[in-house]
Design a protein around this motif. Structure first.
Motif, short mmCIF file in Angstrom:
data_model
loop_
_atom_site.label_atom_id
_atom_site.label_comp_id
_atom_site.label_asym_id
_atom_site.label_seq_id
_atom_site.Cartn_x
_atom_site.Cartn_y
_atom_site.Cartn_z
N HIS A 142 0.89 -1.42 -0.04
CA HIS A 142 -0.27 -0.06 0.42
C HIS A 142 0.83 1.42 -0.02
O HIS A 142 0.51 2.08 -0.42
N TYR A 143 2.26 1.20 0.45
CA TYR A 143 2.92 2.00 0.47
C TYR A 143 4.14 2.29 -0.79
O TYR A 143 5.05 2.78 -0.51
N PRO A 145 2.98 1.98 -4.68
CA PRO A 145 1.82 1.65 -5.94
C PRO A 145 2.81 2.47 -6.39
O PRO A 145 4.49 2.50 -6.60
N ARG A 390 -1.45 14.77 -7.26
CA ARG A 390 -1.04 13.67 -6.13
C ARG A 390 0.24 13.37 -7.01
O ARG A 390 1.25 13.09 -6.23
N ASN A 391 0.20 12.43 -7.55
CA ASN A 391 1.15 11.75 -8.33
C ASN A 391 1.97 12.82 -8.90
O ASN A 391 2.96 12.16 -9.11
N ASN A 434 3.78 9.24 -0.12
CA ASN A 434 3.22 8.54 -0.82
C ASN A 434 2.01 8.04 0.45
O ASN A 434 0.59 8.40 0.54
N ASN A 440 -4.59 8.50 -0.91
CA ASN A 440 -3.84 7.04 -1.74
C ASN A 440 -4.65 5.95 -1.60
O ASN A 440 -5.34 5.73 -0.08
N ASP A 451 -4.09 4.85 -8.33
CA ASP A 451 -4.13 6.25 -7.22
C ASP A 451 -5.64 6.78 -7.32
O ASP A 451 -5.77 6.92 -8.22
#
Length: 459
Positions: A142-143, A145, A390-391, A434, A440, A451
């Motif tokens: 999950h951390y 991606p 964000r990405n 992230n 997220n 995401d």
């Protein structure tokens, strides 16, 4: 990982036995040549720091470590473990240390302490594997991606690019010849020619170099099977001088070498993502990231325990998987057996080292570029939304850190200098961003999109 649909007639080969034993042997030889230049370059560079790291020992534990890794990963992952470049800064620091117990210490003993630090670094892999096993790969990933791992994979190739240019610049026409052979064989070749472009690029270019007398054999000294300075057969130093090859442990050396595992573990995760994307199978989930980490980590510790360098999954061989489209791990295991067998021949180690650097540079042009292209593919196939700020922020920071911190980041811990490589800095920055930036919604193995949209505004 999503499997890419491939046009009929270009489907990857999952079982190389269908090609026949002779072709399998040649494919294994191609993988051996792909890893050889970089693998033996590590001990050559470490020797320039004044530490007598053995090429034969390096080759033996590259092969042995690869076989051990395959056992740990249930024979499923087509990865080769070669010597890691991430620890070169640590070797250089150990070679320069001249205070405390290291004052006036013999280089061979310094190497033992450096290897002790690498043993601990390998055990850190096992610790991370235990955490993944305890909390689950989904929670850990999950951390990590695709918006993080994709740019990191891209950086693995881009950070290697200067070495490709540097090697190729020693003779551009020879480097371009090796590139041309690889391209022609891969694009227009038929049958076996199309599957072994890297090997052909090396062999044909080497023959041309021989014709133009560009290969130096002056250091070759063979006097029978066991005579001369480079005999046909000879044991590795950890066999002939066992007591001088066993790792030693000291806090200062551990503080110099072990933290580098942060970078190498991130490279491992990136490489596993790259191999998964290449083959079209999710190796992070099956056989599991904890198994790949254990295989890589224990292989590293075993190598260092007997005077060898750290191991790492090799991007060069991932590039070969892309070009050959033969994804059978058995071919990788053949390459590992070749490495072990050839580690018993000082003469062969010398001969392979006579391959002009320009040829290595030309081959690296293709292989290193393939690694970065796989990173782009990872981002595209996982539908990372770069209209999402964000990405964009995460990817931007990762790329700038990875390319900007060319000399890494050095700081003091307990009187010892520790250097984080640019890739480690980029990985840490990406993971932290992230984790702290809102939005997220990535769920490993479930999300089609890496995401979900984060309402941070658009540029």
């Amino acid at each position: 990982m999503k499997e890419t649909k491939t046009p009929v007639g270009q489907q990857p080969i999952r079982d190389a036995r269908a090609l026949g034993v002779p072709k399998m042997l040649i494919l294994g030889l191609q993988h051996m040549f792909a890893m050889f230049g970089a693998t033996v370059l590590v001990p050559i560079l470490v020797q320039s720091y004044g530490l007598p790291l053995s090429i034969q020992t390096t080759l033996f534990f590259a092969g042995f470590g690869t076989l051990f890794f395959h056992v740990c990963t249930r024979m499923k992952v087509p990865a080769f473990l070669g010597s890691s470049f991430a620890f070169l800064g640590g070797f250089a620091a150990m070679g320069a240390m001249d205070s405390g117990i290291y004052a006036a210490m013999e280089p061979a003993e310094k190497l033992q302490y450096a290897c002790g630090g690498i043993v601990v670094a390998g055990l850190l892999y096992v610790l991370l594997a235990a955490i993944i096993k305890a909390v689950g790969v989904h929670r850990v990933m999950h951390y990590l991606p695709p918006v993080v791992t994709g740019p990191i994979i891209i950086l693995i190739g881009l950070n290697l690019a200067p070495s490709a240019v540097s090697n190729a610049s020693s003779c551009w026409w020879l480097a371009l010849l090796s590139i041309a052979v690889i391209v022609v064989a891969n694009i227009w070749g038929k049958g076996m020619i199309k599957i072994i472009p890297i090997l052909l690029g090396v062999v044909i270019s080497y023959v041309v170099a021989l014709v133009f007398r560009m290969v130096d054999f002056s250091g070759l000294d063979v006097q029978g099977l066991f005579g001369g300075t480079t005999p046909l057969l000879g044991f590795q130093p950890f066999v002939t001088n066992f007591s001088g090859s066993v790792a030693k442990f000291d806090v200062s050396a551990i503080l110099v070498m072990a933290p580098i595992a942060i970078a190498s573990m991130m490279e491992h995760i990136g490489d596993m993502s790259a191999i998964s994307a290449t083959v079209g199978e999710n190796f992070i989930e099956d056989p599991g990231l904890h198994r790949t980490l254990i295989g890589d980590g224990i292989a590293t510790s075993l190598s260092a325990m007997f005077g060898g360098p750290a191991n790492t999954t090799y991007g060069e061989n991932t590039g070969v998987l892309v070009l050959s489209r033969v994804h059978d791990p058995k071919v990788i295991r053949l390459a590992a057996l070749y490495a072990i067998i050839l580690s018993f021949s000082p003469a062969f180690a010398y001969l392979v080292n006579t391959i002009p650097t320009a040829i290595i540079g030309g081959v690296s042009f293709i292989l290193y570029g393939m690694i970065s292209a796989i990173g782009v593919r990872n981002v595209v196939e996982n539908q990372v939304d770069f209209t999402n700020s964000r990405n964009l922020i995460i990817a931007a920071v990762i790329l700038v850190c990875g390319l900007g911190f060319t000399g890494g980041l050095t700081f003091q811990v307990g009187g010892a200098s520790i250097t984080l490589t640019s890739l480690a800095i980029a990985a840490i920055a990406g993971i932290v961003l992230n984790a702290i930036l809102p939005g997220n919604d990535f769920h490993f193995g479930k999300s089609a999109n890496s995401d979900a949209s984060a309402n941070l505004g658009q540029y």
